[in-house]
Design an enzyme around this catalytic site. Structure first.
Site, PDB file in Angstrom:
ATOM      1  CD1 TRP A 130      -2.450   1.588   0.664  1.00 60.51           C
ATOM      2  CD2 TRP A 130      -1.498   2.005   2.716  1.00 60.51           C
ATOM      3  NE1 TRP A 130      -3.102   2.686   0.821  1.00 60.51           N
ATOM      4  CE2 TRP A 130      -2.652   2.555   2.260  1.00 60.51           C
ATOM      5  CE3 TRP A 130      -1.246   2.025   3.748  1.00 60.51           C
ATOM      6  CZ2 TRP A 130      -3.530   3.793   3.701  1.00 60.51           C
ATOM      7  CZ3 TRP A 130      -1.710   2.745   5.187  1.00 60.51           C
ATOM      8  CH2 TRP A 130      -3.379   3.778   4.394  1.00 60.51           C
ATOM      9  CG  ASP A 211      -1.792  -2.720   8.001  1.00 61.96           C
ATOM     10  OD1 ASP A 211      -2.705  -2.841   8.629  1.00 61.96           O
ATOM     11  OD2 ASP A 211      -1.971  -2.367   6.554  1.00 61.96           O
ATOM     12  CB  ALA A 213      -6.477  -2.372   7.018  1.00 60.10           C
ATOM     13  CE  LYS A 246     -10.143   0.796   3.910  1.00 57.68           C
ATOM     14  NZ  LYS A 246      -9.225   1.365   3.476  1.00 57.68           N
TER      15      LYS A 246
HETATM   16  C1  LMR Z   1      -6.727   2.666   0.389  1.00 61.01           C
HETATM   17  O1  LMR Z   1      -5.700   1.901  -0.167  1.00 61.01           O
HETATM   18  O2  LMR Z   1      -7.468   3.046  -1.010  1.00 61.01           O
HETATM   19  C2  LMR Z   1      -7.509   3.167   1.372  1.00 61.01           C
HETATM   20  O3  LMR Z   1      -6.591   2.665   2.269  1.00 61.01           O
HETATM   21  C3  LMR Z   1      -7.470   4.774   1.621  1.00 61.01           C
HETATM   22  C4  LMR Z   1      -6.252   5.444   1.979  1.00 61.01           C
HETATM   23  O4  LMR Z   1      -6.150   5.750   2.108  1.00 61.01           O
HETATM   24  O5  LMR Z   1      -5.199   5.021   0.968  1.00 61.01           O
END
Ligand code: LMR
Length: 398
Positions: A130, A211, A213, A246
């Site tokens: 991410w 992590d 989420a 989420k």
């Molecule tokens: C995402 O990956 O789009 C979400 O976790 C929101 C973000 O804050 O990036």
């Protein structure tokens, strides 16, 4: 002094949100930011959240501070949710938890904790990971390195390459793992792979930072936490960053926590004293509202039951959309195999198109996704899935 600052490019995901909002075309499709959406394209407030929120507000008599570690009942309920009731580390009093400002806050608190314990710590993240993991973890000065993870050829995990790299790390390296619903690829480790990874972590004395989420949005509440439960049972030290954004739909309430499993209760107490000191030095105390709601939901059998049903509803919708998407793409683009999307988990998958094709989808078809072609599956619906598949077919032809 501030005149020296140069303007920075906007964050890729936040920038996409702004572009989507500015687009006035009625056909526009938002597959960008990772928020759950229902069939009507709304990100709903869960009914259990509405009910619990009313109950919490009805009883509230003060807005005075709670504590630097946040809501103790919430922290405990979250440890049980992630680890499963009766987990041996709970019985051994080896878990110390602190409420955090969402999963992001938990990730940063964890990184700061590693820095306090060992300033030269290197955190290893998957390729890809991410986008916001990078500034969150390196922002406190820790060095970041990468290990291989996603295999675009199969839509799965390059497990041998991952093991090969991790098997060369020095002891006390921190490895960031995604518990489930890997963001951005949707490619998760199997239970067998988690077990193999555990042997490597033991052999090389690595510290997992996991992590989580999307618990409950992949396969199920227990299944999505399989790796965490296994690692915590078998390793002396584990850190777990949890987000309630989420699975409770509490995005803007910034609700999450950091659990740290230490070798002994005494080591845990020392760790917690650092967690609290770090939080105090950054923002002092966390917001109360989201944590109070989650605490209420998890502590009340009726609300909890309703939450689990609503969560299952979101999960089934996402899984159903994955299968629908594969069918539509197979019809629209028979020359290309998108079957891997059905086997992945959670909100995200890579479509596997290049940057010019992503831009063409945005500029010519008003379909929004990040430049790496990550799509938020939950942004699809009966109304736009066919349109989306045709748009993909068109850009693949050009
Ligand atoms: C995402 O990956 O789009 C979400 O976790 C929101 C973000 O804050 O990036």
């Amino acid at each position: 002094m501030l005149e020296r600052l140069e303007r920075l490019p906007i964050d890729s995901i936040l920038g996409l949100m702004a572009l989507y909002r500015a687009d006035t075309d009625p056909r526009k499709v938002d597959l960008g930011v990772g928020v759950y959406r229902d069939d009507q394209g709304h990100t709903p407030i869960l009914s259990c959240v509405r009910r619990a929120e009313q109950a919490v507000l009805g009883r509230q008599t003060t807005k005075s501070y709670v504590a630097a570690a946040g809501n103790a009942g919430f922290n405990q309920a979250m440890a049980q949710l992630v680890l499963g009731e009766g987990h041996p580390v709970l019985a051994a009093d080896r878990v110390r938890s602190i409420q955090a400002t969402g999963g992001c806050g938990a990730l940063r608190l964890g990184a700061e904790l590693f820095r306090a314990a060992q300033p030269e710590t290197v955190v290893h993240v998957s390729t890809p990971t991410w986008a916001n993991h990078v500034p969150l973890l390196s922002g406190c000065g820790l060095k970041l390195e990468r290990y291989p993870y996603y295999d675009p050829a199969t839509g799965g995990v390059k497990f041998d390459a991952m093991l090969g790299t991790l098997d060369r790390l020095p002891a006390r390296s921190v490895v960031l793992l995604h518990a489930s619903c890997h963001n951005p690829t949707g490619a998760d480790l199997s239970e067998t792979q988690w077990r193999e990874l555990l042997d490597l972590f033991k052999r090389r004395s690595l510290l997992p930072f996991i992590d989580i989420a999307y618990q409950g949005l992949g396969t199920g509440l227990a299944e999505d936490a399989f790796g965490i439960r296994l690692f915590c049972a078998e390793l002396p030290e584990v850190a777990v960053a949890v987000s309630c954004s989420k699975n409770f739909g509490l995005y803007r309430e910034r609700t999450g926590c950091l659990h740290v499993i230490s070798e002994s209760p005494t080591a845990g107490d020392a760790t917690l004293s650092h967690q609290v000191r770090i939080a105090r030095s950054i923002y002092s105390m966390p917001p109360d509202h989201g944590a109070a709601i989650v605490h209420e939901i998890l502590g009340d059998p009726g609300y909890r039951e309703q939450w689990m049903e609503e969560l299952a509803g979101m999960r089934k919708r996402i899984t159903g959309l994955r299968h629908e998407l594969v069918k539509h793409l197979a019809r629209a683009c028979p020359q290309r195999d998108f079957g891997f999307i059905a086997g992945q988990r959670g909100m995200f998958s890579f479509l596997g198109v290049d940057v010019p094709q992503v831009r063409a989808l945005r500029e010519q078809h008003h379909v929004y996704m990040t430049d790496d072609s990550r799509i938020n599956i939950a942004g699809l619906s009966a109304d736009n899935i066919e349109y989306f598949a045709r748009a993909v077919a068109q850009v693949l032809r050009n």
